[in-house]
Scaffold this motif. Sequence first.
Motif, PDB file in Angstrom:
ATOM      1  N   UNK A 160       0.833  -1.205   0.000  1.00 25.86           N
ATOM      2  CA  UNK A 160       0.000   0.000   0.000  1.00 25.86           C
ATOM      3  C   UNK A 160       0.869   1.257   0.000  1.00 25.86           C
ATOM      4  N   UNK A 161       1.880   1.291   0.854  1.00 18.94           N
ATOM      5  CA  UNK A 161       2.738   2.470   0.944  1.00 18.94           C
ATOM      6  C   UNK A 161       3.418   2.770  -0.391  1.00 18.94           C
ATOM      7  N   UNK A 162       3.853   1.749  -1.102  1.00 24.34           N
ATOM      8  CA  UNK A 162       4.525   1.954  -2.389  1.00 24.34           C
ATOM      9  C   UNK A 162       3.584   2.591  -3.402  1.00 24.34           C
ATOM     10  N   UNK A 163       2.345   2.118  -3.441  1.00 23.95           N
ATOM     11  CA  UNK A 163       1.379   2.683  -4.392  1.00 23.95           C
ATOM     12  C   UNK A 163       1.031   4.118  -4.015  1.00 23.95           C
ATOM     13  N   UNK A 223       1.838   9.284   2.592  1.00 22.24           N
ATOM     14  CA  UNK A 223       2.306   8.239   3.497  1.00 22.24           C
ATOM     15  C   UNK A 223       1.363   8.138   4.695  1.00 22.24           C
ATOM     16  N   UNK A 224       1.385   6.975   5.323  1.00 19.91           N
ATOM     17  CA  UNK A 224       0.597   6.767   6.533  1.00 19.91           C
ATOM     18  C   UNK A 224       1.532   6.219   7.607  1.00 19.91           C
ATOM     19  N   UNK A 225       1.618   6.910   8.732  1.00 18.15           N
ATOM     20  CA  UNK A 225       2.535   6.485   9.787  1.00 18.15           C
ATOM     21  C   UNK A 225       1.958   5.386  10.658  1.00 18.15           C
ATOM     22  N   UNK A 226       0.642   5.387  10.880  1.00 14.88           N
ATOM     23  CA  UNK A 226       0.004   4.352  11.700  1.00 14.88           C
ATOM     24  C   UNK A 226      -0.193   3.086  10.876  1.00 14.88           C
ATOM     25  N   UNK A 227      -0.491   1.983  11.551  1.00 10.19           N
ATOM     26  CA  UNK A 227      -0.759   0.734  10.838  1.00 10.19           C
ATOM     27  C   UNK A 227      -1.911   0.929   9.854  1.00 10.19           C
ATOM     28  N   UNK A 283      -6.317   2.100   5.249  1.00 11.62           N
ATOM     29  CA  UNK A 283      -5.284   3.125   5.046  1.00 11.62           C
ATOM     30  C   UNK A 283      -5.865   4.537   5.074  1.00 11.62           C
ATOM     31  N   UNK A 284      -6.684   4.806   6.084  1.00 12.04           N
ATOM     32  CA  UNK A 284      -7.288   6.131   6.221  1.00 12.04           C
ATOM     33  C   UNK A 284      -6.223   7.144   6.631  1.00 12.04           C
ATOM     34  N   UNK A 285      -6.417   8.381   6.219  1.00 12.34           N
ATOM     35  CA  UNK A 285      -5.447   9.448   6.486  1.00 12.34           C
ATOM     36  C   UNK A 285      -6.097  10.476   7.410  1.00 12.34           C
ATOM     37  N   UNK A 286      -5.413  10.803   8.510  1.00 16.52           N
ATOM     38  CA  UNK A 286      -5.887  11.848   9.419  1.00 16.52           C
ATOM     39  C   UNK A 286      -4.768  12.860   9.648  1.00 16.52           C
ATOM     40  N   UNK A 287      -4.367  13.527   8.591  1.00 21.30           N
ATOM     41  CA  UNK A 287      -3.398  14.598   8.715  1.00 21.30           C
ATOM     42  C   UNK A 287      -4.150  15.925   8.784  1.00 21.30           C
TER      43      UNK A 287
END
Length: 410
Positions: A323-326, A333-337, A375-379
Motif C-alpha cells: 500500500x505504501x509503495x502505491x 504516506x501513513x505512519x500508523x498501521x 489506510x485512512x489518512x488523518x493529517x
Amino acid sequence: MLTTKITSLMTSNSNIQKIRKILHFSRDEYESRLKNIRLKMQEENLDLLLLSDPCNIYYATGYDAWSFYVPQCALISASNDEPVWIGREMDRHGACLTSILSDNNIVAYDDKYVQSQIYHPMSVMASEIRERYGNNIHIGIEMDSYYIDIQAYLKLQTELPNCKVSDASLLVNWVRAVKSPTEIGYMHEAATLVQNAMQSAIDLIQPNVRECDVAATAYSDLVSSNPDFAGSYTSTPPLIPAGERLNTPHLSWNSSRYQNETQINLELMACRNRYHMPLGRSVYLGTPPANLQTIESAIVEGLDAALDFIKPGVMACEVEATWQKAAAKYNVQKSARCGYALGIAYPPTCGEKTISLRPDDKTILEEGMTFHLMPAIWHEGNSLVITEPFAVTKSGAETFCNFPRKLFVK
C-alpha cells in the motif's frame, strides 16, 4: 445462520425448568475450538486457562451477555473436561441459555461480591479452582485484558499461593485468527448491515441536516436493515466527525448542522452474533480541494494494489509495504498501521489484538484470516477515510463489502 437448539435441565428455586439453548455454532465446532486451545495450552505447559476476555469466553463456550463490567471467567483445563463459567448470580440463567455448558459447570457468585470493598469474586474463582483442579497447578491468565484488574490478579495469587501463574493474554486470540466458514458467513451478514447503514447515511447527508440525525439513521440500519436477521450492539459507536473535528478519528457526532464546503468522515461498524464488520467512507458537500482528490487517488490505488497482492503465504508487513509503495506515487504516506485482524468483539475495541498490517509484523497470512484494511489518512487539513474489510482465501483476498471506493461528493 446456523442455529442449534438443545434441551437441558436446570434447577431454580426447586422448580425444574426446561431450557432451550440457542447456539450460533455446532457442538462439533465448539469441540474443535477447545481442542485447538488445549494444543496451545500444552505448548505453554498450562494445566488451566482462566479467560476473562468476553470475546474468548464467547469463542470457547458461546456465553454472550452484557455482563463483562463485573468479574467473570471461563476455566479451561488441559484435560478434556467441559469448561466452567463463573459469573454473577443474576447472569447464571444467561449462561445456561447461551453457552454449551451443563448446569454443574455454571457457577454463580452472590451479589455481595459485586463492587464490594470487602469481598472479591476472585475468591470464588480461586475456590472453584482448588476444588476442581487442585492447589499446585500452572495457570495461564489474560494479563493484557481490559476485563481483569490488578486487584483481581493479586487476589488470585493470594488465594492460590502454590500455583504458578503465567501470562496467556493472546493464547485464544491467536487460535481465533483463522475463521471457519460459519464465522465468515456471519461476517458477510454483518457486511450487509454496514453497507445499508453507510448508504443511508450518505443519502441523508446534506446542508442543514443535523449530525445526530445521520447517526440515528446509521444506528437503525446497523440493527434492523435486513428482514432476515438482526444486528447487535457493536464494540464501537459510529464515528462521524465533521468540520473542526474532521481530523480526529475517534470523535463522533453532535447536534451541529452540516454546512456547504464541509467534509464528513464516516466510520461505521455492524455486528452479527458478535462478529464485527467495519466500513469507512468520506463525503464532501461542495467542491473538494485538489489535495483531497490526490489523497483519494493514493488511498484507492493503494487499496487496489494491496488487495491484489494478498494471498496465503505473504507477510502482514508486505501488505502494508504494498500500500505504501502505491500511495508514495502521490507523495502520500501513513505512519500508523494500515489494518488489523478482525472478528469477534465486545466493547471497547473490534481489533483482535494479534495481527497488524504494519512494517514490523512478519505474521504469515493464512486462508480464513480476516482483516480491516484501513489506510485512512488523518493529517491536519488532509483527512480522508476509505477502508475495506477482507478475508484471505485460497487464491487471494475476498472483500466483504461491495461499496464504491471513492470520496462521495454532493
